[in-house]
Design a protein around this motif. Structure first.
Motif, PDB file in Angstrom:
ATOM      1  N   ILE A  11       0.843  -1.205   0.000  1.00 27.51           N
ATOM      2  CA  ILE A  11       0.000   0.000   0.000  1.00 27.51           C
ATOM      3  C   ILE A  11       0.873   1.247   0.000  1.00 27.51           C
ATOM      4  CG2 ILE A  11      -1.596   1.366   1.414  1.00 27.51           C
ATOM      5  CD1 ILE A  11      -2.894  -1.282   2.246  1.00 27.51           C
ATOM      6  N   VAL A  12       1.927   1.219   0.817  1.00 21.72           N
ATOM      7  CA  VAL A  12       2.864   2.354   0.852  1.00 21.72           C
ATOM      8  C   VAL A  12       3.490   2.546  -0.524  1.00 21.72           C
ATOM      9  CG1 VAL A  12       5.021   3.206   1.838  1.00 21.72           C
ATOM     10  CG2 VAL A  12       3.336   2.086   3.315  1.00 21.72           C
ATOM     11  N   GLU A  13       3.894   1.451  -1.147  1.00 18.85           N
ATOM     12  CA  GLU A  13       4.518   1.513  -2.478  1.00 18.85           C
ATOM     13  C   GLU A  13       3.553   2.077  -3.515  1.00 18.85           C
ATOM     14  OE1 GLU A  13       5.693  -1.707  -5.915  1.00 18.85           O
ATOM     15  OE2 GLU A  13       6.147  -2.248  -3.835  1.00 18.85           O
ATOM     16  N   GLU A  14       2.304   1.560  -3.505  1.00 22.66           N
ATOM     17  CA  GLU A  14       1.318   2.016  -4.493  1.00 22.66           C
ATOM     18  C   GLU A  14       0.927   3.473  -4.244  1.00 22.66           C
ATOM     19  OE1 GLU A  14       0.530   0.587  -7.119  1.00 22.66           O
ATOM     20  OE2 GLU A  14       1.053  -1.518  -6.827  1.00 22.66           O
ATOM     21  N   SER A  15       0.892   3.890  -2.987  1.00 24.24           N
ATOM     22  CA  SER A  15       0.575   5.283  -2.673  1.00 24.24           C
ATOM     23  C   SER A  15       1.639   6.220  -3.237  1.00 24.24           C
ATOM     24  CB  SER A  15       0.460   5.474  -1.157  1.00 24.24           C
ATOM     25  OG  SER A  15      -0.575   4.690  -0.621  1.00 24.24           O
ATOM     26  N   ALA A  16       2.906   5.808  -3.101  1.00 21.93           N
ATOM     27  CA  ALA A  16       4.006   6.617  -3.636  1.00 21.93           C
ATOM     28  C   ALA A  16       3.926   6.706  -5.151  1.00 21.93           C
ATOM     29  CB  ALA A  16       5.338   6.014  -3.204  1.00 21.93           C
ATOM     30  N   ARG A  74       0.659  11.625 -10.168  1.00 13.34           N
ATOM     31  CA  ARG A  74      -0.030  12.918 -10.097  1.00 13.34           C
ATOM     32  C   ARG A  74       0.915  14.064 -10.397  1.00 13.34           C
ATOM     33  NH1 ARG A  74      -1.184  15.431  -4.381  1.00 13.34           N
ATOM     34  NH2 ARG A  74       1.073  15.543  -4.658  1.00 13.34           N
ATOM     35  N   ASN A  75       2.161  13.931  -9.959  1.00 19.20           N
ATOM     36  CA  ASN A  75       3.117  15.034 -10.092  1.00 19.20           C
ATOM     37  C   ASN A  75       3.750  15.139 -11.474  1.00 19.20           C
ATOM     38  OD1 ASN A  75       2.695  15.836  -7.452  1.00 19.20           O
ATOM     39  ND2 ASN A  75       4.391  14.605  -6.636  1.00 19.20           N
ATOM     40  N   ILE A  76       4.056  13.973 -12.071  1.00 19.67           N
ATOM     41  CA  ILE A  76       4.857  14.052 -13.300  1.00 19.67           C
ATOM     42  C   ILE A  76       4.316  13.243 -14.482  1.00 19.67           C
ATOM     43  CG2 ILE A  76       6.966  14.470 -11.967  1.00 19.67           C
ATOM     44  CD1 ILE A  76       7.755  11.557 -12.459  1.00 19.67           C
ATOM     45  N   LYS A  77       3.194  12.559 -14.288  1.00 23.38           N
ATOM     46  CA  LYS A  77       2.702  11.707 -15.378  1.00 23.38           C
ATOM     47  C   LYS A  77       1.342  12.167 -15.873  1.00 23.38           C
ATOM     48  CE  LYS A  77       5.404   7.625 -14.042  1.00 23.38           C
ATOM     49  NZ  LYS A  77       5.384   6.176 -13.751  1.00 23.38           N
ATOM     50  N   THR A  78       0.766  11.361 -16.755  1.00 20.72           N
ATOM     51  CA  THR A  78      -0.503  11.732 -17.380  1.00 20.72           C
ATOM     52  C   THR A  78      -1.683  11.322 -16.500  1.00 20.72           C
ATOM     53  OG1 THR A  78      -0.776   9.622 -18.535  1.00 20.72           O
ATOM     54  CG2 THR A  78       0.557  11.314 -19.622  1.00 20.72           C
ATOM     55  N   GLN A  79      -2.871  11.825 -16.870  1.00 25.01           N
ATOM     56  CA  GLN A  79      -4.086  11.458 -16.145  1.00 25.01           C
ATOM     57  C   GLN A  79      -4.360   9.962 -16.282  1.00 25.01           C
ATOM     58  OE1 GLN A  79      -5.694  13.187 -14.044  1.00 25.01           O
ATOM     59  NE2 GLN A  79      -7.371  11.747 -13.651  1.00 25.01           N
ATOM     60  N   ALA A  80      -3.999   9.393 -17.430  1.00 27.43           N
ATOM     61  CA  ALA A  80      -4.170   7.948 -17.617  1.00 27.43           C
ATOM     62  C   ALA A  80      -3.316   7.167 -16.619  1.00 27.43           C
ATOM     63  CB  ALA A  80      -3.792   7.559 -19.049  1.00 27.43           C
ATOM     64  N   ASP A  81      -2.103   7.661 -16.342  1.00 30.87           N
ATOM     65  CA  ASP A  81      -1.234   7.024 -15.354  1.00 30.87           C
ATOM     66  C   ASP A  81      -1.823   7.160 -13.949  1.00 30.87           C
ATOM     67  OD1 ASP A  81       0.843   6.207 -17.135  1.00 30.87           O
ATOM     68  OD2 ASP A  81       1.539   8.279 -17.213  1.00 30.87           O
ATOM     69  N   VAL A  82      -2.378   8.341 -13.649  1.00 31.51           N
ATOM     70  CA  VAL A  82      -3.016   8.555 -12.349  1.00 31.51           C
ATOM     71  C   VAL A  82      -4.180   7.574 -12.181  1.00 31.51           C
ATOM     72  CG1 VAL A  82      -4.343  10.192 -10.941  1.00 31.51           C
ATOM     73  CG2 VAL A  82      -2.340  10.979 -12.235  1.00 31.51           C
ATOM     74  N   PHE A  83      -4.976   7.438 -13.223  1.00 31.44           N
ATOM     75  CA  PHE A  83      -6.117   6.516 -13.218  1.00 31.44           C
ATOM     76  C   PHE A  83      -5.659   5.090 -12.916  1.00 31.44           C
ATOM     77  CE2 PHE A  83      -8.894   3.518 -15.437  1.00 31.44           C
ATOM     78  CZ  PHE A  83     -10.164   3.933 -15.056  1.00 31.44           C
ATOM     79  N   GLU A  84      -4.618   4.663 -13.588  1.00 35.91           N
ATOM     80  CA  GLU A  84      -4.107   3.294 -13.405  1.00 35.91           C
ATOM     81  C   GLU A  84      -3.564   3.083 -11.992  1.00 35.91           C
ATOM     82  OE1 GLU A  84      -0.739   0.244 -15.256  1.00 35.91           O
ATOM     83  OE2 GLU A  84      -1.209   2.131 -16.270  1.00 35.91           O
ATOM     84  N   GLU A  85      -2.780   4.035 -11.504  1.00 34.83           N
ATOM     85  CA  GLU A  85      -2.190   3.882 -10.170  1.00 34.83           C
ATOM     86  C   GLU A  85      -3.251   3.936  -9.078  1.00 34.83           C
ATOM     87  OE1 GLU A  85       0.672   2.867  -9.725  1.00 34.83           O
ATOM     88  OE2 GLU A  85       1.638   3.271 -11.653  1.00 34.83           O
ATOM     89  N   TYR A  86      -4.263   4.745  -9.292  1.00 31.59           N
ATOM     90  CA  TYR A  86      -5.365   4.801  -8.329  1.00 31.59           C
ATOM     91  C   TYR A  86      -6.073   3.449  -8.257  1.00 31.59           C
ATOM     92  CZ  TYR A  86      -9.685   6.311  -6.047  1.00 31.59           C
ATOM     93  OH  TYR A  86     -10.745   6.436  -5.186  1.00 31.59           O
ATOM     94  N   ASP A 146      -4.726   0.554  -8.936  1.00 33.48           N
ATOM     95  CA  ASP A 146      -3.812  -0.372  -8.264  1.00 33.48           C
ATOM     96  C   ASP A 146      -3.909  -0.230  -6.744  1.00 33.48           C
ATOM     97  OD1 ASP A 146      -2.969  -1.240 -10.712  1.00 33.48           O
ATOM     98  OD2 ASP A 146      -1.071  -0.125 -10.707  1.00 33.48           O
ATOM     99  N   LEU A 147      -3.982   1.030  -6.285  1.00 32.18           N
ATOM    100  CA  LEU A 147      -4.073   1.271  -4.849  1.00 32.18           C
ATOM    101  C   LEU A 147      -5.379   0.712  -4.285  1.00 32.18           C
ATOM    102  CD1 LEU A 147      -2.942   2.507  -2.267  1.00 32.18           C
ATOM    103  CD2 LEU A 147      -3.937   4.704  -2.951  1.00 32.18           C
ATOM    104  N   LEU A 148      -6.476   0.918  -4.984  1.00 29.38           N
ATOM    105  CA  LEU A 148      -7.748   0.355  -4.549  1.00 29.38           C
ATOM    106  C   LEU A 148      -7.681  -1.165  -4.475  1.00 29.38           C
ATOM    107  CD1 LEU A 148     -10.550   2.362  -6.430  1.00 29.38           C
ATOM    108  CD2 LEU A 148     -10.120   2.298  -3.972  1.00 29.38           C
ATOM    109  N   PHE A 149      -7.044  -1.770  -5.472  1.00 26.32           N
ATOM    110  CA  PHE A 149      -6.953  -3.232  -5.533  1.00 26.32           C
ATOM    111  C   PHE A 149      -6.189  -3.765  -4.323  1.00 26.32           C
ATOM    112  CE2 PHE A 149      -5.482  -7.364  -7.137  1.00 26.32           C
ATOM    113  CZ  PHE A 149      -6.652  -7.855  -7.696  1.00 26.32           C
ATOM    114  N   VAL A 150      -5.104  -3.079  -3.945  1.00 19.69           N
ATOM    115  CA  VAL A 150      -4.322  -3.520  -2.785  1.00 19.69           C
ATOM    116  C   VAL A 150      -5.099  -3.282  -1.498  1.00 19.69           C
ATOM    117  CG1 VAL A 150      -2.147  -3.292  -1.536  1.00 19.69           C
ATOM    118  CG2 VAL A 150      -2.172  -3.063  -4.008  1.00 19.69           C
TER     119      VAL A 150
END
Length: 277
Positions: A183-188, A194-206, A208-212
């Motif tokens: 969870i810590v890893e996925e949160s990072a 959010r800081n340096i990637k696209t909205q599509a990347d934010v969507f994917e990482e979000y 992943d965090l929900l899944f964990v």
């Protein structure tokens, strides 16, 4: 003198399932039926079936047995409706559905209807049930570990079922600590996206965090869907209390601001924990 209208034959059909099946057949009749019912398909009716299942659960949670009787009828009607659509297409009918589930229940309960002992713990019966279901999936050609987990399930519930299925073959973290580390890893990774990637990347990482987070709930013996529903209800209860407090001073939320509402929220939270809401 006007003759009394003829009584519709539907009232001569024995009450109960026979009458319900005849009502459905009449509703779907292309000539004398209901235009809305006639034009429905498996796909258009499916969302109603899901909605009715949730309304059954809602009645149970509220302890309203009168409403539960009604909602169970609505849910049964959905099964009858889908079966009639299938019958219209020459696929199967309601009796076929009833026979199929009866056979399935007999097969899945050899400790009741077969020669196995029924002196088993609920845990052992759950294991036997899963073995039987796996055998049924094999017969249907669903040979992969994750085959057969319904697409139409709520996403959190489906995530939990997918994880349970994978865990049965050893694809799982050994304890909660590893899940929390993930969870810590996925949160990072979400913050980085959010800081340096696209909205599509934010969507994917979000996602992943929900899944964990679902996995954490599973490891802690929590049904994720139920936990989120409870959190929803808690939020409604507390926000309604905030709104009530604002009304006492002649305000509504739109007349207030975050600082004021947040201060009231803190007081409401304390009252809620004390069981005073």
């Amino acid at each position: 003198m006007t003759d009394k209208p003829n009584r519709d034959p539907i009232f001569e059909v024995p009450e109960g399932i026979e009458q319900l099946l005849e009502i459905m057949r009449r509703l779907r009749d292309p000539v004398g039926g209901c235009p809305w019912d006639v034009e429905q398909t498996f796909e258009t009716i499916a969302p109603f079936s899901i909605e009715e299942a949730y309304e059954v659960e809602d009645a149970i949670k509220r302890g309203d047995m009168v409403d539960l009787q009604s909602e169970l009828g609505d849910l049964l009607f959905q099964s009858v409706f889908q079966s009639q659509i299938a019958a219209d297409k020459g696929l199967f009918d309601f009796q076929d559905v009833a026979k199929t589930i009866a056979t399935k229940m007999i097969d899945r309960h050899p400790h009741v209807f077969g020669d196995q002992s029924n002196q088993k713990s609920p845990e052992q019966q759950t294991i036997d049930w899963e073995v039987q279901k796996a055998s049924e999936r094999d017969r249907r050609g669903e040979t992969r570990v994750l085959d057969g987990v319904a697409m139409g399930l709520p996403a959190l519930m489906r995530a939990q079922k997918l994880q349970k299925r994978a865990a049965r073959v050893g694809f799982d973290w050994p304890d909660v600590t590893h899940v929390i580390d993930k969870i810590v890893e996925e949160s990072a990774e979400l913050v980085e996206a959010r800081n340096i990637k696209t909205q599509a990347d934010v969507f994917e990482e979000y996602g992943d965090l929900l899944f964990v987070m679902v996995n954490l709930g599973r490891h802690m013996g929590i049904e994720t869907e139920e936990a989120l529903r409870a959190a929803n209800e808690k939020f409604i209860r507390r926000f309604n209390a905030v709104e009530n407090e604002l009304q006492k001073i002649g305000k509504s939320p739109k007349d207030s601001d975050l600082a004021e509402m947040d201060a009231i929220w803190d007081k409401v939270k304390i009252r809620d924990k004390q069981g005073k809401l």
